[in-house]
Structure formats: C-alpha cells, structure tokens
Design a protein around this motif. Structure first.
Motif, PDB file in Angstrom:
ATOM      1  N   LYS A  23       0.837  -1.204   0.000  1.00 13.54           N
ATOM      2  CA  LYS A  23       0.000   0.000   0.000  1.00 13.54           C
ATOM      3  C   LYS A  23       0.874   1.257   0.000  1.00 13.54           C
ATOM      4  CE  LYS A  23      -2.133   0.958   3.815  1.00 13.54           C
ATOM      5  NZ  LYS A  23      -3.063   1.023   4.940  1.00 13.54           N
ATOM      6  N   THR A  24       1.918   1.243   0.802  1.00  9.18           N
ATOM      7  CA  THR A  24       2.832   2.382   0.893  1.00  9.18           C
ATOM      8  C   THR A  24       3.581   2.584  -0.419  1.00  9.18           C
ATOM      9  OG1 THR A  24       3.086   2.000   3.252  1.00  9.18           O
ATOM     10  CG2 THR A  24       4.765   3.352   2.195  1.00  9.18           C
ATOM     11  N   GLU A  28       3.257   5.872  -2.899  1.00  6.65           N
ATOM     12  CA  GLU A  28       4.423   6.667  -3.301  1.00  6.65           C
ATOM     13  C   GLU A  28       4.550   6.724  -4.823  1.00  6.65           C
ATOM     14  OE1 GLU A  28       7.750   4.902  -1.273  1.00  6.65           O
ATOM     15  OE2 GLU A  28       7.086   5.631   0.688  1.00  6.65           O
ATOM     16  N   CYS A  53      -5.255   0.511  -1.623  1.00  2.00           N
ATOM     17  CA  CYS A  53      -4.294   1.256  -2.451  1.00  2.00           C
ATOM     18  C   CYS A  53      -4.962   2.323  -3.304  1.00  2.00           C
ATOM     19  CB  CYS A  53      -3.463   0.309  -3.311  1.00  2.00           C
ATOM     20  SG  CYS A  53      -4.309  -0.322  -4.760  1.00  2.00           S
TER      21      CYS A  53
END
Length: 136
Positions: A23-24, A28, A53
C-alpha cells in the motif's frame, strides 16, 4: 496481482511485499494512490490490498474475484470515511432477466460466436465430469 502503470513501473506483491508495505509503495508511486483498482483473483488479501491502495477522496476498487465462502474482508473504517469506494460485481453486472434475451437473439442471428468456446459435451447425468473439466 501485478499493478502496471503507464510509465512501465510496477509493484509485484510476490516480491515479498506485505499488504501494508505494498500500500505504501503504491501510494508513493502514484502520488497518493490509484484512481481505480480491479481485483480478479478471489484472494481476500488481494481484495483488501486493492481497496487500500486507491486514492482517498475518489479512488474506486472493484472486486471481481470470488472469495472462499469462509473468508472475511477486514479493513479499517477510516478507509470508507476517507471516501474510498468499494464495488463488487458478479457476471460484470449482467442482468439475466433483461440481458439474456438479447444475447440469445445475437446468437441466433450469428452475431455472437459461442460455439468456438465449447470444448466438451457432457450429459447432465455426468455433471461432475463437467466440473472436473472446468477445474483441469
């Protein structure tokens, strides 16, 4: 589930990325999340990842895959409060009562080729054999 972006960058969850890390990474790569995600595997973890997401405020996740009957979809309520949208579909939102007559008409008029997709003919008395063919 492999996510492909127009600039050819991608995030491959098989590369030892856990759902929170994935997800991170996606956030990004996409400046906050994707606009749309589609999950087709039936894996509940993939469904959660697809939903988590999408971008806050306008992101939409569509679940197409069919999960195991005992699976549970768990996510934090803030994902909904942040105005993410979760949708599901069976048969692509096909409505048999109204759509089937048109499909039959198209088939009868030779506008829809169905016969090329038939691989086996199985009598009803051997229905289990038909399921074996589907899962082979």
């Amino acid at each position: 589930m492999t996510l492909v972006f127009p600039n050819s960058a991608y995030a491959d969850p098989a590369a030892a990325l856990t759902a929170p890390v994935l997800k991170t990474v996606i956030a990004e790569m996409t400046n906050g999340g994707v606009d749309r995600s589609v999950e087709c595997t039936g894996s509940v973890q993939a469904m959660i990842s697809a939903f988590e997401c999408v971008h806050n405020g306008w992101g939409v996740a569509v679940l197409v895959g069919v999960p195991n009957k005992d699976d549970a979809f768990k996510t934090h309520p803030m994902n909904f409060l942040n105005e993410r949208t979760l949708k599901g579909t069976f048969y692509g939102n096909y409505k048999p009562r109204t759509d089937l007559p048109r499909v039959v008409e198209m088939y009868m008029n030779k506008e829809l080729e169905v016969d090329k997709f038939i691989t086996h003919y199985v009598p009803f008395s051997e229905i289990n054999k038909a399921f074996d063919y589907m899962f082979a």
